[in-house]
Design an enzyme around this catalytic site. Structure first.
Site, mmCIF file in Angstrom:
data_model
loop_
_atom_site.group_PDB
_atom_site.id
_atom_site.type_symbol
_atom_site.label_atom_id
_atom_site.label_comp_id
_atom_site.label_asym_id
_atom_site.label_seq_id
_atom_site.Cartn_x
_atom_site.Cartn_y
_atom_site.Cartn_z
ATOM 1 N N GLY A 10 3.091 -18.253 -1.219
ATOM 2 C CA GLY A 10 3.536 -16.867 -1.127
ATOM 3 C C GLY A 10 4.618 -16.688 -0.085
ATOM 4 O O GLY A 10 4.624 -15.720 0.680
ATOM 5 N N SER A 12 7.899 -16.156 -0.299
ATOM 6 C CA SER A 12 9.152 -15.476 -0.624
ATOM 7 C C SER A 12 9.332 -14.161 0.125
ATOM 8 O O SER A 12 10.440 -13.629 0.196
ATOM 9 C CB SER A 12 9.233 -15.213 -2.132
ATOM 10 O OG SER A 12 8.176 -14.360 -2.554
ATOM 11 N N SER A 13 8.248 -13.609 0.699
ATOM 12 C CA SER A 13 8.347 -12.315 1.385
ATOM 13 C C SER A 13 7.159 -12.141 2.334
ATOM 14 O O SER A 13 6.240 -12.968 2.363
ATOM 15 C CB SER A 13 8.377 -11.165 0.367
ATOM 16 O OG SER A 13 7.174 -11.144 -0.390
ATOM 17 N N SER A 127 -7.399 -14.316 4.855
ATOM 18 C CA SER A 127 -8.406 -13.372 4.377
ATOM 19 C C SER A 127 -7.866 -11.974 4.640
ATOM 20 O O SER A 127 -6.677 -11.711 4.435
ATOM 21 C CB SER A 127 -9.737 -13.616 5.079
ATOM 22 O OG SER A 127 -10.709 -12.662 4.687
ATOM 23 N N TYR A 141 -10.081 -6.564 -4.679
ATOM 24 C CA TYR A 141 -9.319 -7.183 -3.595
ATOM 25 C C TYR A 141 -10.283 -7.625 -2.497
ATOM 26 O O TYR A 141 -10.228 -8.769 -2.024
ATOM 27 C CB TYR A 141 -8.280 -6.202 -3.041
ATOM 28 C CG TYR A 141 -7.558 -6.724 -1.818
ATOM 29 C CD1 TYR A 141 -6.510 -7.622 -1.948
ATOM 30 C CD2 TYR A 141 -7.937 -6.339 -0.531
ATOM 31 C CE1 TYR A 141 -5.852 -8.122 -0.830
ATOM 32 C CE2 TYR A 141 -7.287 -6.835 0.584
ATOM 33 C CZ TYR A 141 -6.254 -7.723 0.429
ATOM 34 O OH TYR A 141 -5.612 -8.218 1.532
ATOM 35 N N ALA A 143 -13.449 -8.205 -2.833
ATOM 36 C CA ALA A 143 -14.289 -9.283 -3.370
ATOM 37 C C ALA A 143 -13.575 -10.628 -3.266
ATOM 38 O O ALA A 143 -14.190 -11.646 -2.917
ATOM 39 C CB ALA A 143 -14.657 -8.988 -4.823
ATOM 40 N N LYS A 145 -11.351 -11.484 -1.087
ATOM 41 C CA LYS A 145 -11.269 -11.889 0.319
ATOM 42 C C LYS A 145 -12.654 -12.250 0.881
ATOM 43 O O LYS A 145 -12.764 -13.151 1.713
ATOM 44 C CB LYS A 145 -10.618 -10.782 1.142
ATOM 45 C CG LYS A 145 -9.166 -10.503 0.761
ATOM 46 C CD LYS A 145 -8.280 -11.746 0.918
ATOM 47 C CE LYS A 145 -6.808 -11.440 0.698
ATOM 48 N NZ LYS A 145 -5.946 -12.619 0.904
ATOM 49 N N PHE A 174 -0.526 -3.952 7.643
ATOM 50 C CA PHE A 174 0.807 -4.397 8.022
ATOM 51 C C PHE A 174 1.844 -3.761 7.103
ATOM 52 O O PHE A 174 1.563 -3.500 5.932
ATOM 53 C CB PHE A 174 0.921 -5.924 7.929
ATOM 54 C CG PHE A 174 0.378 -6.645 9.122
ATOM 55 C CD1 PHE A 174 1.236 -7.151 10.096
ATOM 56 C CD2 PHE A 174 -0.987 -6.820 9.291
ATOM 57 C CE1 PHE A 174 0.740 -7.824 11.202
ATOM 58 C CE2 PHE A 174 -1.495 -7.490 10.401
ATOM 59 C CZ PHE A 174 -0.627 -7.987 11.361
#
Length: 267
Positions: A10, A12-13, A127, A141, A143, A145, A174
């Site tokens: 992940g 790219s950003s 996490s 989401y 679940a 994590k 964030f």
């Protein structure tokens, strides 16, 4: 600190890009995995979907061929689906769990044979505070994590004896592209019972995220974990209020915590 070969998913950003750039600036060899093609002069980007085990195996094998080893894996790839648990489709559930949880599992299973052979390595799994408490209208989401939490704890117990260190990072809110890329359930939006509540909760969620910490804050913590010989298993990175919420959850009853979450998210 010796130069290390680091894989970040992940990349790219958001968290992944900020972390890749920071580690590269420190002189490490950083491979950034992402679904779309990317070019960079310092980060070695590789196109890879973390749900595709064959792609992962080929990319990891290529990295080992080029560098001779893999020192660190940062499992950052993830996405979010908002909506009522009752109305989630099979496709939505598969996408959420397949990306966040199985993506992490797939990457770990790909690098662990090399790390065991080396008798060293480090795995850092992303996490979330949503993996510490079940967030309303972000249930799958959470679940995914929660699953990463249990997986990481068990993995640490299994592989520490091979010289492999495993830990996880639990970010709060964030300001990243995560908010804008969240997929929201149309069925929930249209439902006469859930719809108004979901829209109210979603406004709170998005406000908190957009006003959250900058991704560089998390990137700096990950850099410290990369450089730390024995990193703590769990690492909360959040503002004071959210950090305190993870502390009080340990002492409150389940019903009390659900009450606080309902009140906060107006659900």
């Amino acid at each position: 600190m010796e130069q290390q070969v680091i894989i970040i998913t992940g990349a790219s950003s958001g968290f992944g890009k900020a972390t890749a750039e920071m580690l590269s600036q420190k002189g490490h060899i950083v491979y950034g995995l992402c679904r779309r093609a990317m070019q960079d002069t310092t980060i070695k980007y590789r196109q890879c979907d973390v749900r595709n085990r064959e792609q992962i195996a080929a990319v990891v094998a290529q990295i080992v061929t080029e560098q001779g080893r893999v020192d660190v894996l940062v499992n950052n790839a993830g996405m979010g689906i908002g909506g009522a648990l009752e109305l989630a489709t099979e496709e939505e559930i598969d996408l959420q769990m397949g990306t966040n949880f199985m993506g992490c599992v797939n990457m770990c299973q790909a690098v662990l044979p090399y790390m065991r052979k080396q008798r060293c390595g480090k795995i850092i799994n992303l996490s979330s505070i949503g993996g510490v408490m079940g967030l309303p209208y972000q249930g799958f989401y959470s679940a995914s994590k929660f699953a990463i939490e249990g997986f990481t704890e068990a993995l640490a117990a299994e592989v520490t004896g091979f010289g492999i260190r495993v830990c996880m990072v639990e970010p709060g809110d964030f300001a990243t592209g995560f908010t804008g890329s969240r997929k929201n359930s149309q069925a929930t939006m249209d439902d006469p019972d859930y719809g108004p509540i979901f829209k109210r909760s979603l406004a709170i969620i998005e406000k908190e995220e957009n006003g959250g910490l900058q991704p560089e804050v998390l990137a700096r913590r990950i850099v410290k974990l990369v450089e730390k010989q024995r990193p703590p298993l769990r690492n909360v990175v959040a503002n004071l209020e959210q950090w305190l919420s993870t502390v009080i959850k340990r002492v409150l009853t389940g019903n009390q915590m659900v009450g606080i979450l309902r009140s906060y998210y107006k659900s």
